[in-house]
Write a protein that holds these residues in place. Structure first.
Motif: not given
Length: 85
Positions: A17-18, A24-33
């Motif tokens: 996850f990014a 705030p902490i932001r969790v990105g799903t780009g690497p996951l996908w």
């Protein structure tokens, strides 16, 4: 369904996850996908993908908790909902 699939296998790694920011902490799903789609194209078995997904989620929760502790002094985290039961 993913949980049932991954019971028969040990993950060799977790999907990424990014993580951005401190608060705030932001969790990105780009690497996951990106990694999921690449594994699908390579023909990786569903059980291995499920195990990688669960390991990735666990690593993301751990990292988020560590950032909250370091940046905000949070020492307790409540995990609720279907995925954490």
């Amino acid at each position: 369904e993913l949980e049932a699939l991954c019971r028969s296998i040990v993950a060799d790694r977790g999907y990424r996850f990014a993580m951005e920011g401190e608060y705030p902490i932001r969790v990105g799903t780009g690497p996951l996908w990106h990694e999921i789609l690449a594994d699908r194209q390579r023909g990786v078995e569903g059980a291995r993908m499920a195990a990688r997904f669960h390991d990735g989620v666990a690593a993301m929760v751990r990292e988020t908790s560590e950032r909250m502790r370091a940046g905000r002094g949070v020492y307790r985290v409540g995990l609720t909902g279907g995925v954490f039961q």
